[in-house]
Write a protein that holds these residues in place. Sequence first.
Motif, short mmCIF file in Angstrom:
data_model
loop_
_atom_site.label_atom_id
_atom_site.label_comp_id
_atom_site.label_asym_id
_atom_site.label_seq_id
_atom_site.Cartn_x
_atom_site.Cartn_y
_atom_site.Cartn_z
N VAL A 121 1.55 -23.37 25.24
CA VAL A 121 1.46 -24.62 25.98
C VAL A 121 1.93 -25.81 25.13
CG1 VAL A 121 -0.16 -26.24 27.05
CG2 VAL A 121 -0.35 -23.80 27.52
N GLU A 122 1.54 -25.81 23.86
CA GLU A 122 1.84 -26.96 23.01
C GLU A 122 3.32 -27.06 22.64
OE1 GLU A 122 0.18 -29.48 22.02
OE2 GLU A 122 -1.93 -29.00 22.33
N SER A 123 3.94 -25.95 22.22
CA SER A 123 5.29 -26.02 21.68
C SER A 123 6.25 -24.99 22.25
CB SER A 123 5.25 -25.83 20.16
OG SER A 123 4.83 -24.50 19.84
N ASN A 124 5.74 -24.08 23.08
CA ASN A 124 6.55 -22.97 23.59
C ASN A 124 7.18 -22.19 22.44
OD1 ASN A 124 7.47 -21.34 25.68
ND2 ASN A 124 9.34 -22.53 25.99
N PHE A 125 6.42 -22.05 21.35
CA PHE A 125 6.79 -21.27 20.18
C PHE A 125 7.98 -21.86 19.42
CE2 PHE A 125 4.63 -18.42 23.12
CZ PHE A 125 3.63 -17.94 22.31
N ARG A 126 8.14 -23.17 19.48
CA ARG A 126 9.21 -23.83 18.74
C ARG A 126 8.64 -24.41 17.44
NH1 ARG A 126 10.98 -28.30 21.56
NH2 ARG A 126 9.12 -28.20 22.87
N LYS A 127 9.16 -23.95 16.33
CA LYS A 127 8.65 -24.33 15.02
C LYS A 127 8.80 -25.82 14.75
CE LYS A 127 9.17 -23.22 10.10
NZ LYS A 127 9.84 -22.33 9.12
N PHE A 128 9.90 -26.41 15.19
CA PHE A 128 10.18 -27.81 14.88
C PHE A 128 9.97 -28.74 16.08
CE2 PHE A 128 12.74 -25.32 11.85
CZ PHE A 128 12.21 -25.81 10.66
N ALA A 129 9.10 -28.34 16.99
CA ALA A 129 8.80 -29.19 18.15
C ALA A 129 8.12 -30.48 17.70
CB ALA A 129 7.89 -28.44 19.11
N VAL A 130 8.51 -31.59 18.33
CA VAL A 130 7.88 -32.89 18.09
C VAL A 130 7.59 -33.52 19.44
CG1 VAL A 130 8.11 -35.18 17.05
CG2 VAL A 130 9.18 -33.20 15.94
N SER A 131 6.34 -33.92 19.66
CA SER A 131 5.96 -34.50 20.95
C SER A 131 6.25 -35.99 20.98
CB SER A 131 4.47 -34.26 21.22
OG SER A 131 3.69 -35.17 20.47
N ARG A 136 3.43 -32.33 15.66
CA ARG A 136 4.50 -31.52 15.08
C ARG A 136 4.19 -30.04 15.04
NH1 ARG A 136 7.50 -35.19 10.62
NH2 ARG A 136 7.20 -37.17 11.67
N GLY A 137 5.26 -29.26 15.18
CA GLY A 137 5.19 -27.83 14.93
C GLY A 137 4.58 -27.01 16.03
N TYR A 138 4.33 -25.74 15.70
CA TYR A 138 3.84 -24.76 16.67
C TYR A 138 2.60 -25.23 17.41
CZ TYR A 138 6.90 -21.14 14.69
OH TYR A 138 7.97 -20.40 14.28
N MET A 139 1.61 -25.75 16.66
CA MET A 139 0.34 -26.13 17.27
C MET A 139 0.22 -27.63 17.48
SD MET A 139 -2.30 -23.31 15.65
CE MET A 139 -3.54 -23.54 16.94
N LYS A 156 5.31 -31.47 6.01
CA LYS A 156 4.70 -30.18 5.70
C LYS A 156 4.14 -29.49 6.94
CE LYS A 156 3.61 -31.28 0.91
NZ LYS A 156 2.56 -31.57 -0.09
N LEU A 157 3.96 -30.26 8.00
CA LEU A 157 3.44 -29.67 9.23
C LEU A 157 4.47 -28.80 9.93
CD1 LEU A 157 1.41 -32.69 10.65
CD2 LEU A 157 0.53 -30.65 9.51
N PHE A 158 5.72 -28.83 9.47
CA PHE A 158 6.73 -27.93 10.00
C PHE A 158 6.73 -26.58 9.28
CE2 PHE A 158 8.94 -31.99 11.28
CZ PHE A 158 8.72 -31.83 12.64
N HIS A 159 5.99 -26.49 8.19
CA HIS A 159 5.86 -25.21 7.52
C HIS A 159 4.94 -24.32 8.35
CE1 HIS A 159 3.96 -22.37 4.63
NE2 HIS A 159 5.22 -22.23 4.27
N MET A 160 5.37 -23.11 8.64
CA MET A 160 4.63 -22.25 9.56
C MET A 160 3.17 -22.05 9.14
SD MET A 160 5.39 -18.29 10.64
CE MET A 160 5.21 -17.71 8.93
N GLY A 161 2.95 -21.64 7.90
CA GLY A 161 1.58 -21.36 7.45
C GLY A 161 0.70 -22.59 7.49
N THR A 162 1.24 -23.72 7.06
CA THR A 162 0.48 -24.97 7.06
C THR A 162 0.12 -25.38 8.48
OG1 THR A 162 1.54 -25.73 5.02
CG2 THR A 162 0.51 -27.41 6.41
N ASN A 163 1.10 -25.32 9.38
CA ASN A 163 0.87 -25.73 10.76
C ASN A 163 -0.18 -24.85 11.43
OD1 ASN A 163 1.63 -25.65 13.86
ND2 ASN A 163 2.35 -27.58 13.02
N LEU A 164 -0.06 -23.54 11.25
CA LEU A 164 -1.01 -22.64 11.90
C LEU A 164 -2.40 -22.74 11.29
CD1 LEU A 164 1.31 -19.53 12.39
CD2 LEU A 164 0.63 -21.22 14.10
N ARG A 165 -2.47 -22.96 9.97
CA ARG A 165 -3.79 -23.16 9.35
C ARG A 165 -4.43 -24.44 9.88
NH1 ARG A 165 -6.14 -22.06 4.33
NH2 ARG A 165 -5.30 -19.98 4.66
N PHE A 166 -3.67 -25.53 9.91
CA PHE A 166 -4.21 -26.79 10.41
C PHE A 166 -4.67 -26.64 11.85
CE2 PHE A 166 -2.99 -28.77 6.65
CZ PHE A 166 -3.19 -30.14 6.67
N GLY A 167 -3.79 -26.07 12.71
CA GLY A 167 -4.14 -25.95 14.12
C GLY A 167 -5.39 -25.13 14.35
#
Length: 213
Positions: A121-131, A136-139, A156-167
Amino acid sequence: MTPDLVEPPVSRRIGLQRLLALCGVLSFAEQAQAGAQVEEPLADAVRTALSAAIANTAPPEPVFADTESRLKYLRWLGAMSERLKKKKPDWQTRKDFLQTVWYESKRAGLDVSLVLGLIQVESNFRKFAVSSVGARGYMQVMPFWTRVLGDGDAGKLFHMGTNLRFGCVILRHYLDRERGDVFMALGRYNGSRGKAPYPNAVLGAKRLWDFAG
């Protein structure tokens, strides 16, 4: 004389459920403003978990207590990989993403299918999505979360691990704040606490990622 209704096979019923859920997600996507979390005080444990994410770069390696647990994970990975193939055609990219989602979801005590539904819902699985509000990012994590840590580097929120950990940590934080109420926690994640469209969209998308194996 009206003929008896015949229940469709299980496979068709599941396919229909997924189609209806997807329609709900797509209809919501037209009005969604992703990732509008509200800045608020954080517990020390939450702050520590977010800080650790910034320092990590490689996809985390799952550890299993026994062979059956590992086999169940591999079955899940295979099933999810097939469902995600159109969004992420490259196997290694898909594997790293799913492995990280699984790890961070479990680490935060979250249902993996809920996290995948939220990402859809948030990004449709796009790593570099910006609302439109800068999430930013997946979540779709808001940049202020990096300021909370004294870092402030929203890139850093575009880094996969960082974004998913934060989300995942943020969603866990909201679930704790809402005493386990998933509907209210999802609304808080989106900045629309108490309103139905966003939670309903995520819960509908979640059904597309449920795994019974």
